[in-house]
Design an enzyme around this catalytic site. Structure first.
Site, PDB file in Angstrom:
ATOM      1  N   HIS A 199       1.615   4.461  -2.804  1.00 44.73           N
ATOM      2  CA  HIS A 199       1.717   5.850  -2.683  1.00 44.73           C
ATOM      3  C   HIS A 199       2.969   6.472  -3.568  1.00 44.73           C
ATOM      4  O   HIS A 199       2.959   7.460  -4.237  1.00 44.73           O
ATOM      5  CB  HIS A 199       1.816   6.262  -1.340  1.00 44.73           C
ATOM      6  CG  HIS A 199       0.500   6.343  -0.363  1.00 44.73           C
ATOM      7  ND1 HIS A 199      -0.715   6.983  -1.049  1.00 44.73           N
ATOM      8  CD2 HIS A 199       0.201   5.874   0.650  1.00 44.73           C
ATOM      9  CE1 HIS A 199      -1.505   6.718  -0.075  1.00 44.73           C
ATOM     10  NE2 HIS A 199      -0.922   6.077   0.696  1.00 44.73           N
TER      11      HIS A 199
ATOM     12  N   HIS B 128       2.720   8.968  -6.828  1.00 39.95           N
ATOM     13  CA  HIS B 128       3.906  10.113  -6.748  1.00 39.95           C
ATOM     14  C   HIS B 128       4.491  10.167  -8.338  1.00 39.95           C
ATOM     15  O   HIS B 128       4.776  10.981  -9.015  1.00 39.95           O
ATOM     16  CB  HIS B 128       4.982  10.026  -5.919  1.00 39.95           C
ATOM     17  CG  HIS B 128       5.593  11.342  -5.664  1.00 39.95           C
ATOM     18  ND1 HIS B 128       6.980  11.298  -4.905  1.00 39.95           N
ATOM     19  CD2 HIS B 128       5.388  12.648  -6.029  1.00 39.95           C
ATOM     20  CE1 HIS B 128       7.208  12.805  -5.075  1.00 39.95           C
ATOM     21  NE2 HIS B 128       6.356  13.377  -5.629  1.00 39.95           N
TER      22      HIS B 128
ATOM     23  N   HIS C  44       0.889  -1.199   0.150  1.00 41.38           N
ATOM     24  CA  HIS C  44      -0.049   0.058   0.129  1.00 41.38           C
ATOM     25  C   HIS C  44       0.705   1.123   0.172  1.00 41.38           C
ATOM     26  O   HIS C  44       0.484   2.164  -0.711  1.00 41.38           O
ATOM     27  CB  HIS C  44      -0.791  -0.132   1.097  1.00 41.38           C
ATOM     28  CG  HIS C  44      -1.727   1.341   1.409  1.00 41.38           C
ATOM     29  ND1 HIS C  44      -3.033   1.705   0.956  1.00 41.38           N
ATOM     30  CD2 HIS C  44      -1.314   2.508   2.213  1.00 41.38           C
ATOM     31  CE1 HIS C  44      -3.285   2.704   1.263  1.00 41.38           C
ATOM     32  NE2 HIS C  44      -2.390   3.344   2.124  1.00 41.38           N
ATOM     33  N   GLU C  45       1.907   1.343   0.804  1.00 34.93           N
ATOM     34  CA  GLU C  45       2.829   2.506   0.986  1.00 34.93           C
ATOM     35  C   GLU C  45       3.634   2.536  -0.413  1.00 34.93           C
ATOM     36  O   GLU C  45       3.974   3.740  -0.762  1.00 34.93           O
ATOM     37  CB  GLU C  45       3.778   2.434   2.236  1.00 34.93           C
ATOM     38  CG  GLU C  45       3.074   2.242   3.437  1.00 34.93           C
ATOM     39  CD  GLU C  45       2.173   3.502   3.563  1.00 34.93           C
ATOM     40  OE1 GLU C  45       2.513   4.684   3.034  1.00 34.93           O
ATOM     41  OE2 GLU C  45       1.244   3.311   4.318  1.00 34.93           O
TER      42      GLU C  45
HETATM   43 ZN   LIG Z   1      -2.057   5.345   2.600  1.00 34.55          ZN
END
Ligand SMILES: [Zn+2]
Length: 172
Positions: A45, A49, A41-42
């Site tokens: 991100h 980006h 999940h991270e």
């Molecule tokens: Zn998150």
């Protein structure tokens, strides 16, 4: 992009400013379904980006306003209501609203990161087909906590708007 460990439980996050993915010690070193889900999940991100995903840029831009808002809103509201100082209450509501807007912008960013995470986990084959539903459940549960928090905040904001007379014209 670098990956580091961060101190503390649930401290996992991707920092768009330094392009660093920080994972809590648990997530970094535990080979569990939940840890894979959170790490992916991270990384989602970070993919946002890299792709120039607009809601993430908006969320990053809102961080200063939201952090000031969430720090000042409660003291202003509490003292404003106690002292019956309408100006303080209204200022508190404005700050509170800034924090709520941030929470709402966070929702699509979080759902999208999990979607990217699951697609990546599936295509790389880190998890077997029998493990994917578990990872999906972990990420759905995490997303629902954001939804619950946002719903609570919107209800609180509505209450403050009514109490302050900024909505509905009742300024009792
Ligand atoms: Zn998150």
């Amino acid at each position: 992009m670098r990956i580091e460990t961060a101190q503390g439980f649930l401290s996992d996050h991707y920092d768009p400013r330094s392009r660093v993915l920080r994972l809590s010690p648990d997530v970094y070193s535990t080979p569990s379904l939940a840890a894979v889900g959170v790490a992916a999940h991270e990384a989602g991100h970070a993919l946002q980006h890299a792709a120039g995903y607009a809601p993430l840029s908006l969320r990053t831009a809102l961080v200063p306003a939201a952090s000031v808002g969430s720090q000042l809103a409660w003291p202003l509201l509490v003292f404003g209501f106690l002292l019956q100082a309408t100006a303080l209450v209204k200022l508190g509501v404005v700050f509170f609203a800034a924090a709520v807007v941030f929470q709402l912008v966070t929702l699509p960013v979080e759902f999208n990161a999990s979607r990217r995470a699951l697609a990546a986990v599936e295509s790389v084959g880190i998890l077997g087909p029998d493990e994917l539903p578990g990872a999906r459940q972990v990420l759905t549960a995490a997303a629902l906590t954001y939804v619950a928090a946002a719903v609570t905040s919107v209800m609180q904001l509505l209450y403050f708007l009514l109490r302050s007379g900024m909505l509905g014209g009742n300024d009792e």
